[in-house]
Design a protein around this motif. Structure first.
Motif, PDB file in Angstrom:
ATOM      1  N   LYS A  27     -89.888 -10.250 -51.721  1.00 49.49           N
ATOM      2  CA  LYS A  27     -90.429  -8.985 -51.227  1.00 49.49           C
ATOM      3  C   LYS A  27     -91.315  -8.343 -52.290  1.00 49.49           C
ATOM      4  O   LYS A  27     -90.995  -8.381 -53.477  1.00 49.49           O
ATOM      5  N   LEU A  28     -92.409  -7.742 -51.827  1.00 50.76           N
ATOM      6  CA  LEU A  28     -93.304  -7.065 -52.762  1.00 50.76           C
ATOM      7  C   LEU A  28     -92.602  -5.916 -53.476  1.00 50.76           C
ATOM      8  O   LEU A  28     -92.891  -5.637 -54.634  1.00 50.76           O
ATOM      9  N   SER A  29     -91.659  -5.277 -52.796  1.00 49.65           N
ATOM     10  CA  SER A  29     -90.925  -4.177 -53.437  1.00 49.65           C
ATOM     11  C   SER A  29     -90.149  -4.679 -54.654  1.00 49.65           C
ATOM     12  O   SER A  29     -90.019  -3.965 -55.653  1.00 49.65           O
ATOM     13  N   ALA A  30     -89.649  -5.921 -54.589  1.00 43.12           N
ATOM     14  CA  ALA A  30     -88.913  -6.487 -55.725  1.00 43.12           C
ATOM     15  C   ALA A  30     -89.868  -6.777 -56.882  1.00 43.12           C
ATOM     16  O   ALA A  30     -89.550  -6.497 -58.043  1.00 43.12           O
ATOM     17  N   ILE A  31     -91.044  -7.327 -56.569  1.00 42.28           N
ATOM     18  CA  ILE A  31     -92.045  -7.576 -57.609  1.00 42.28           C
ATOM     19  C   ILE A  31     -92.472  -6.245 -58.222  1.00 42.28           C
ATOM     20  O   ILE A  31     -92.590  -6.117 -59.439  1.00 42.28           O
ATOM     21  N   GLU A  33     -90.841  -3.491 -58.506  1.00 40.08           N
ATOM     22  CA  GLU A  33     -89.791  -2.963 -59.372  1.00 40.08           C
ATOM     23  C   GLU A  33     -89.700  -3.737 -60.686  1.00 40.08           C
ATOM     24  O   GLU A  33     -89.632  -3.146 -61.762  1.00 40.08           O
ATOM     25  N   ARG A  34     -89.726  -5.072 -60.603  1.00 44.00           N
ATOM     26  CA  ARG A  34     -89.595  -5.893 -61.814  1.00 44.00           C
ATOM     27  C   ARG A  34     -90.798  -5.759 -62.744  1.00 44.00           C
ATOM     28  O   ARG A  34     -90.646  -5.774 -63.966  1.00 44.00           O
ATOM     29  N   GLN A  35     -92.001  -5.652 -62.163  1.00 38.86           N
ATOM     30  CA  GLN A  35     -93.221  -5.678 -62.973  1.00 38.86           C
ATOM     31  C   GLN A  35     -93.861  -4.310 -63.164  1.00 38.86           C
ATOM     32  O   GLN A  35     -94.901  -4.205 -63.805  1.00 38.86           O
ATOM     33  N   ASN A  36     -93.263  -3.282 -62.584  1.00 39.80           N
ATOM     34  CA  ASN A  36     -93.779  -1.914 -62.715  1.00 39.80           C
ATOM     35  C   ASN A  36     -95.236  -1.810 -62.236  1.00 39.80           C
ATOM     36  O   ASN A  36     -96.098  -1.270 -62.921  1.00 39.80           O
ATOM     37  N   ILE A  37     -95.480  -2.380 -61.042  1.00 39.33           N
ATOM     38  CA  ILE A  37     -96.784  -2.312 -60.388  1.00 39.33           C
ATOM     39  C   ILE A  37     -96.558  -1.599 -59.058  1.00 39.33           C
ATOM     40  O   ILE A  37     -95.617  -1.932 -58.337  1.00 39.33           O
ATOM     41  N   SER A  38     -97.415  -0.657 -58.725  1.00 37.39           N
ATOM     42  CA  SER A  38     -97.187   0.113 -57.501  1.00 37.39           C
ATOM     43  C   SER A  38     -97.213  -0.806 -56.273  1.00 37.39           C
ATOM     44  O   SER A  38     -97.989  -1.765 -56.205  1.00 37.39           O
ATOM     45  N   LEU A  39     -96.357  -0.481 -55.329  1.00 32.39           N
ATOM     46  CA  LEU A  39     -96.239  -1.273 -54.111  1.00 32.39           C
ATOM     47  C   LEU A  39     -97.547  -1.290 -53.334  1.00 32.39           C
ATOM     48  O   LEU A  39     -97.968  -2.346 -52.857  1.00 32.39           O
ATOM     49  N   SER A  40     -98.220  -0.173 -53.229  1.00 31.59           N
ATOM     50  CA  SER A  40     -99.480  -0.140 -52.473  1.00 31.59           C
ATOM     51  C   SER A  40    -100.543  -1.011 -53.145  1.00 31.59           C
ATOM     52  O   SER A  40    -101.338  -1.668 -52.475  1.00 31.59           O
ATOM     53  N   TYR A  41    -100.552  -1.043 -54.471  1.00 32.68           N
ATOM     54  CA  TYR A  41    -101.490  -1.890 -55.205  1.00 32.68           C
ATOM     55  C   TYR A  41    -101.171  -3.368 -54.953  1.00 32.68           C
ATOM     56  O   TYR A  41    -102.074  -4.179 -54.728  1.00 32.68           O
ATOM     57  N   LEU A  42     -99.890  -3.713 -54.974  1.00 35.79           N
ATOM     58  CA  LEU A  42     -99.485  -5.091 -54.686  1.00 35.79           C
ATOM     59  C   LEU A  42     -99.867  -5.497 -53.273  1.00 35.79           C
ATOM     60  O   LEU A  42    -100.289  -6.632 -53.046  1.00 35.79           O
ATOM     61  N   GLU A  43     -99.725  -4.586 -52.321  1.00 34.75           N
ATOM     62  CA  GLU A  43    -100.101  -4.897 -50.940  1.00 34.75           C
ATOM     63  C   GLU A  43    -101.578  -5.246 -50.851  1.00 34.75           C
ATOM     64  O   GLU A  43    -101.957  -6.199 -50.169  1.00 34.75           O
ATOM     65  N   GLN A  44    -102.410  -4.504 -51.561  1.00 35.03           N
ATOM     66  CA  GLN A  44    -103.843  -4.807 -51.580  1.00 35.03           C
ATOM     67  C   GLN A  44    -104.107  -6.166 -52.224  1.00 35.03           C
ATOM     68  O   GLN A  44    -104.897  -6.963 -51.713  1.00 35.03           O
ATOM     69  N   LEU A  45    -103.462  -6.418 -53.356  1.00 41.07           N
ATOM     70  CA  LEU A  45    -103.658  -7.690 -54.049  1.00 41.07           C
ATOM     71  C   LEU A  45    -103.190  -8.871 -53.202  1.00 41.07           C
ATOM     72  O   LEU A  45    -103.875  -9.895 -53.117  1.00 41.07           O
ATOM     73  N   PHE A  46    -102.028  -8.730 -52.577  1.00 40.44           N
ATOM     74  CA  PHE A  46    -101.496  -9.841 -51.799  1.00 40.44           C
ATOM     75  C   PHE A  46    -102.299 -10.086 -50.533  1.00 40.44           C
ATOM     76  O   PHE A  46    -102.328 -11.205 -50.026  1.00 40.44           O
ATOM     77  N   SER A  47    -102.982  -9.086 -50.038  1.00 41.08           N
ATOM     78  CA  SER A  47    -103.898  -9.288 -48.923  1.00 41.08           C
ATOM     79  C   SER A  47    -105.023 -10.229 -49.364  1.00 41.08           C
ATOM     80  O   SER A  47    -105.387 -11.174 -48.642  1.00 41.08           O
ATOM     81  N   LYS A  48    -105.553 -10.006 -50.557  1.00 40.11           N
ATOM     82  CA  LYS A  48    -106.593 -10.887 -51.108  1.00 40.11           C
ATOM     83  C   LYS A  48    -106.040 -12.281 -51.403  1.00 40.11           C
ATOM     84  O   LYS A  48    -106.696 -13.287 -51.128  1.00 40.11           O
ATOM     85  N   LEU A  49    -104.852 -12.348 -51.971  1.00 40.37           N
ATOM     86  CA  LEU A  49    -104.239 -13.635 -52.293  1.00 40.37           C
ATOM     87  C   LEU A  49    -103.940 -14.437 -51.020  1.00 40.37           C
ATOM     88  O   LEU A  49    -104.070 -15.656 -51.010  1.00 40.37           O
TER      89      LEU A  49
END
Length: 147
Positions: A27-31, A33-49
């Motif tokens: 889950k992106l929420s787990a990443i 939390e572990r990496q201290n990256i905002s969830l909304s930022y991860l959602e944008q990145l994972f859309s590109k990935l």
């Protein structure tokens, strides 16, 4: 050098995903939390990935993300390209028009650096980083031997 936070966070998140993929979808929420990256930022990145076909999303209660290929087949250059669109040391975006429409005197220097960086990052896989991280347990990572 234009390696921005996007590229750095994308690499960090993909390494986290590779390190935690053995238990299934992550889950992106787990990443986050572990990496201290905002969830909304991860959602944008994972859309590109996902568009770059580096990850797949799984829906449902056990949903999350998985690698689209084994970690041995995904290299760091691919991740940065997906997040950044391009990694470029030249001032002109490799167009050769940095000095009034012509290449500047340092253009070839920066083009050579681009090639060296791309070649290097193309030869470092997610698995290389995971293995090195496991060996060093958080110590300085040395990739000079990877080719």
């Amino acid at each position: 050098m234009r390696l921005t936070t996007k590229g750095r966070f994308a690499v960090t998140a993909m390494i986290d995903l590779a390190m935690n993929a053995q238990s299934g979808a992550v889950k992106l929420s787990a990443i986050s939390e572990r990496q201290n990256i905002s969830l909304s930022y991860l959602e944008q990145l994972f859309s590109k990935l996902r568009r770059a076909e580096l990850v797949e999303s799984l829906r449902g209660p056990g949903g999350g993300y998985i690698l689209a290929a084994p970690a041995t087949q995904i290299n760091i250059a691919q991740i940065i390209a997906a997040a950044e669109d391009c990694l470029d040391a030249t001032q002109c975006g490799s167009r050769g028009n940095c000095n009034n429409g012509h290449a500047c005197v340092t253009h070839e220097l920066w083009e050579s650096l681009n090639k060296i960086i791309n070649d290097y990052l193309s030869n470092v896989t997610l698995q290389n980083v995971v293995d090195q991280n496991n060996e060093n347990h958080g110590h300085v990572i040395n990739f000079t031997h990877i080719h």
